[in-house]
Design a protein around this motif. Structure first.
Motif, mmCIF file in Angstrom:
data_model
loop_
_atom_site.group_PDB
_atom_site.id
_atom_site.type_symbol
_atom_site.label_atom_id
_atom_site.label_comp_id
_atom_site.label_asym_id
_atom_site.label_seq_id
_atom_site.Cartn_x
_atom_site.Cartn_y
_atom_site.Cartn_z
ATOM 1 N N PRO A 172 -9.341 -26.443 -6.745
ATOM 2 C CA PRO A 172 -9.615 -27.116 -5.247
ATOM 3 C C PRO A 172 -9.788 -26.083 -4.133
ATOM 4 N N GLU A 173 -9.136 -24.926 -4.325
ATOM 5 C CA GLU A 173 -9.361 -23.748 -3.366
ATOM 6 C C GLU A 173 -10.851 -23.230 -3.501
ATOM 7 N N ASN A 174 -11.110 -23.304 -4.500
ATOM 8 C CA ASN A 174 -12.662 -22.641 -4.701
ATOM 9 C C ASN A 174 -13.583 -23.590 -5.656
ATOM 10 N N PRO A 175 -13.780 -24.517 -5.421
ATOM 11 C CA PRO A 175 -14.483 -25.951 -6.103
ATOM 12 C C PRO A 175 -15.884 -25.503 -6.929
ATOM 13 N N GLY A 176 -16.267 -25.953 -7.948
ATOM 14 C CA GLY A 176 -17.254 -25.967 -8.354
ATOM 15 C C GLY A 176 -18.308 -26.944 -7.790
ATOM 16 N N SER A 177 -19.627 -26.798 -8.182
ATOM 17 C CA SER A 177 -20.784 -27.677 -7.866
ATOM 18 C C SER A 177 -21.115 -28.295 -9.186
ATOM 19 N N LEU A 178 -21.101 -29.815 -9.233
ATOM 20 C CA LEU A 178 -21.504 -30.419 -10.361
ATOM 21 C C LEU A 178 -22.855 -30.854 -10.473
ATOM 22 N N PRO A 179 -24.135 -30.496 -10.603
ATOM 23 C CA PRO A 179 -25.572 -30.902 -10.805
ATOM 24 C C PRO A 179 -25.443 -32.171 -11.697
ATOM 25 N N LEU A 180 -26.158 -33.147 -11.192
ATOM 26 C CA LEU A 180 -26.322 -34.346 -12.329
ATOM 27 C C LEU A 180 -27.638 -34.604 -12.513
ATOM 28 N N GLU A 181 -27.967 -35.367 -13.753
ATOM 29 C CA GLU A 181 -29.293 -35.468 -14.180
ATOM 30 C C GLU A 181 -29.354 -37.016 -14.465
ATOM 31 N N ILE A 182 -30.393 -37.879 -13.985
ATOM 32 C CA ILE A 182 -30.401 -39.426 -14.230
ATOM 33 C C ILE A 182 -31.567 -39.584 -15.196
ATOM 34 N N THR A 183 -31.150 -40.260 -16.235
ATOM 35 C CA THR A 183 -32.203 -40.444 -17.261
ATOM 36 C C THR A 183 -32.210 -42.092 -17.268
ATOM 37 N N GLY A 184 -33.159 -42.240 -18.290
ATOM 38 C CA GLY A 184 -33.196 -43.847 -18.625
ATOM 39 C C GLY A 184 -34.368 -44.312 -19.510
ATOM 40 N N GLU A 185 -34.248 -45.449 -20.111
ATOM 41 C CA GLU A 185 -35.384 -46.036 -20.718
ATOM 42 C C GLU A 185 -36.085 -47.136 -20.033
#
Length: 615
Positions: A272-285
C-alpha cells in the motif's frame, strides 16, 4: 475321496443358490423408498442430497429408477465422505434391502452409526502481518472454527473463499489462501491452519481493447466503471463486464490483467505504501449483428399480444443500434423505429431517437398519434444520470366516450403537442435479469407551449421510486411508489382526455380493472384526473424450482385537481400471486381484493393473468 468332495461342493452350491437369488432383486426392479436411519447430529436432508439411489416420485409422469447394486456402492462411498467432512472419521455405514416381489420393487435403508467426532484443538491464521489493521480484523472475523468445535470442512472452505473475496475488493487481485488440517484419530482432535498470501497491492492501471476491430474503442471504454489510479477491486471489474455486455453486440466479455507471471510471483510484491499499477485488457466475442424476433402473449387487459421486430446491433463502428418493431393487442397497436447511439460526443453521453405511430383504445377514448422523441442522456455519477430531450406528437382522437367541461378537443381533428423534457434518474440495481437488491428513483418534467409550436400548453411532473430488500437467501421485499401531476398553461383551459392520468390494472393497482380507479361522471364513466398517486409493497418467495409466490398490497388515488393530495381518496387492495418462468415466457397470476371499494356495486376482486411476451 474325490467323489465325497464333489458331493460336498454340490450340496454347498445347492444351499447357496436360494440365498444368492434372495440377496439380489430382479433385473428390472425399481426403487420404492429410500430411508436413512441412525443420524443424530448430521441432518438427514444433507445425507439424502449425496445419494445416487432415488425414491419413487409421486408424479406419475416421472419414471421410477431401476435398482442397481452399483448405485448403493456409490452411496456408501458418498456417505463416508460426507461423514468425514462433518468430522466423523470412524462412522459405520451399512444397508439393507426390503423387497416386494409382487410389485417388483425394492426399498433401500441406510443405517449410519456416527461414532465419536473429531474436535478442533487449535485454529491458527498466518500471513496477516503485511495487511492493515482493518483488514486483519475483518479476516479474523472469518475464522471458520473455534477450539472444541466439531471439525467441519464446509466452513473451512467457505472461510478461504471469503478471505480471497475480501482481499480482491481491497487492492489484492492475486491473493491466495491455503491451509491444512492435521487429524489425530487416536486423540480425536485436529489442528487447523489457514495461510494468507496477499501477493501484492495494486491500483487500476490504463484499460485497452483488443480483438474488437469493428468497434471504436471509445465506445467500449465508455462503459468502464473504474478510474485509473484508484484501488483495484474485483467488484468494479465485474461491474465493467456487465456494463460492456449491456451494449448488446457482444456475446462474451473478458477483462484480464496484463501482468506477467514473474511480476505476480515477485519476491518483493507491491505494498500500500508503494502500490503497483495493474493494466487491463478488454476482449470479447461479437454476436450476430442482425436478428429478427417474434413474440406472443396473453393478458387479462390486453388479451392476445403479438409483436415482431428487426434489430441491427452494430449499424456503424460507433455501435449504433437500429431497431424496428410492431406490436398489437386489444388496447394498443404500434409501429416504431428506434436509433440508439451509446457514445455521443463523450464517453458519458448517449443519444436516442424514437419515431413511430400508435393507436390506443382506452376505456374513455380512442386516439391515433404520430410521435418523435429525441433525447440525450448523460452519466452524472456511478448511479445518477440526467436526460434532456424534445417530444413532438400529433394526436388525432378517433372517439370520445365522454365530454369534459372546457375540453375543446374534438374527434377527427389533429392536435400538435410539442414539449421539452428533462429528467434525472438514480439506479443502483444490479444489471441482472431478476435483481434482488438495489434502489431506483426517476423524476421527469415536461413543458409544452405555443412558443414551441404546441397547440396544447401544459406542464407535467412525474416521480417514481422502488426499492428491493433481500430478506435472507429466500425472500425479497419489493416496494414502489409514484406520483404524476399535469396542469394546463396559457390558453389551454382543460387537459384533453388523451393526456389525463388513469389508474387501476395489472401494472398499477391490482384488484381494479384497467383504468377503473378514479373520478367518474354522473353516467359512471371514468374521466381520469390531473393527479395520480400509486404505491405497492410485495413480498416475493420461492415455492418450487422456477415457481415463485408473492403477497402484495397496492394503493392508489386519482384526483381531478392538479398536484393535489387527499388521504381519504386512497383505495387499498391486497392479495396473493404466483410467478413461473415457462418455456413461452413469464407467467404471472395475481388475485387482488379491494379493501375499501370505491364502488359498492362492482366486483370487489380482480384476477390478473399474463403469460408470454409483455409490451
Amino acid at each position: 475321496m474325490k467323489r465325497l468332495f464333489r458331493i460336498h461342493v454340490n450340496l454347498l452350491v445347492l444351499f447357496m443358490i436360494p440365498g444368492l437369488l434372495m440377496a439380489s432383486p430382479g433385473k428390472d426392479w425399481t426403487v420404492a423408498k429410500v430411508k436413512i436411519e441412525g443420524l443424530e447430529t448430521v441432518s438427514v436432508k444433507m445425507a439424502k442430497a449425496v445419494l445416487s439411489v432415488r425414491p419413487a416420485n409421486i408424479r406419475p409422469w416421472v419414471k421410477d429408477q431401476v435398482f442397481a447394486q452399483s448405485l448403493v456402492d456409490a452411496d456408501i462411498k458418498n456417505l463416508t465422505q460426507l461423514m468425514e467432512q462433518e468430522g466423523y472419521f470412524e462412522s459405520q455405514i451399512d444397508f439393507t434391502l426390503n423387497e416386494n416381489p409382487d410389485r417388483e420393487k425394492v426399498s433401500v435403508i441406510y443405517k449410519i452409526v456416527e461414532g465419536p467426532p473429531i474436535l478442533v484443538d487449535s485454529m491458527d491464521m498466518e500471513g496477516l502481518d503485511g495487511l492493515s489493521e482493518n483488514l486483519r480484523e475483518k479476516i479474523i472475523e472469518f475464522t471458520p472454527l473455534e477450539k472444541g468445535e466439531r471439525l467441519r470442512t464446509e466452513p473451512y472452505g467457505q472461510a478461504k473463499d471469503k478471505i480471497i473475496d475480501l482481499l480482491n475488493t481491497h487492492g489484492y487481485p492475486h491473493a491466495a489462501v491455503t491451509g491444512s488440517i492435521m487429524v489425530n484419530k487416536q486423540e480425536k482432535t485436529a489442528a487447523v491452519t489457514l495461510k494468507v498470501d496477499p501477493k501484492g497491492y495494486y491500483l487500476f492501471g490504463p484499460a485497452s481493447v483488443a480483438g474488437l476491430e469493428k468497434t471504436n474503442p471509445n465506445v467500449i471504454l465508455s462503459r468502464v466503471t473504474f478510474e485509473e489510479g484508484k484501488m483495484y477491486t474485483r467488484k468494479e471489474l465485474e461491474e465493467t463486464q456487465r456494463e460492456i455486455f449491456s451494449l448488446g453486440f457482444l456475446s462474451k466479455v473478458g477483462v484480464k490483467t496484463l501482468e506477467t507471471k514473474e511480476q505476480v510471483e515477485s519476491a518483493a510484491p507491491p505494498t500500500p505504501e508503494n502500490p503497483g499499477s495493474l493494466p487491463l485488457e478488454i476482449t470479447g466475442e461479437y454476436k450476430k449483428f442482425k436478428s429478427v424476433r417474434f413474440g406472443i402473449g396473453y393478458g387479462t387487459e390486453e388479451k392476445l399480444r403479438l409483436s415482431a421486430g428487426w434489430r441491427h446491433r452494430h449499424f456503424t463502428s460507433q455501435a449504433t443500434q437500429l431497431d424496428f418493431s410492431v406490436k398489437t393487442s386489444e388496447i394498443l397497436q404500434s409501429a416504431q423505429a428506434e436509433l440508439w447511439q451509446p457514445y455521443f460526443f463523450s464517453k458519458k453521453q448517449e443519444f436516442k431517437n424514437t419515431l413511430g405511430a400508435k393507436r390506443e383504445d382506452e376505456i374513455s377514448y380512442i386516439d391515433l398519434s404520430f410521435f418523435n422523441e429525441a433525447s440525450v442522456t448523460r452519466k452524472l455519477s456511478r448511479y445518477w444520470s440526467g436526460t434532456i430531450g424534445h417530444q413532438l406528437e400529433m394526436h388525432r382522437p378517433e372517439e370520445y366516450s365522454l365530454d369534459l367541461q372546457g375540453d375543446e378537443t374534438e374527434a377527427e381533428n389533429n392536435y400538435l403537442v410539442s414539449s421539452l423534457a428533462l429528467g434525472f434518474e438514480r439506479d443502483s440495481r444490479p444489471k441482472v435479469l431478476i435483481p434482488r437488491s438495489g434502489t431506483f428513483l426517476s423524476t421527469r418534467y415536461w413543458y409544452g407551449s405555443s412558443s414551441l409550436g404546441s397547440e396544447i400548453d401544459y406542464y407535467k411532473l412525474s416521480v417514481e421510486g422502488s426499492i428491493l430488500i433481500p430478506l435472507g437467501q429466500r425472500f425479497v421485499l419489493a416496494s414502489r411508489a409514484g406520483f404524476a401531476g399535469i396542469e394546463t398553461l396559457e390558453d389551454t383551459e382543460t387537459v384533453p382526455l388523451f393526456m389525463r392520468l388513469f389508474s387501476g390494472g395489472t401494472h398499477s393497482v391490482r384488484g381494479y380493472e384497467y383504468q377503473h380507479l378514479g373520478p367518474v361522471n354522473d353516467d359512471g364513466e371514468y374521466m381520469g384526473g390531473q393527479s395520480r398517486w400509486e404505491g405497492s409493497i410485495e413480498l416475493r418467495f420461492p415455492i418450487y424450482k422456477k415457481i415463485t409466490g408473492v403477497a402484495f398490497t397496492d394503493c392508489g388515488s386519482v384526483l381531478e385537481d392538479p398536484f393535489s393530495f387527499d388521504g381519504s381518496s386512497f383505495r387499498y387492495t391486497a392479495g396473493p400471486g404466483i410467478r413461473y418462468e415457462s418455456p413461452v415466457g413469464a407467467l404471472s397470476l395475481d388475485v387482488g381484493y379491494q379493501l375499501n371499494p370505491q364502488d359498492d356495486y362492482a366486483d370487489t376482486y380482480r384476477v390478473h393473468f399474463s403469460v408470454g411476451q409483455a409490451f
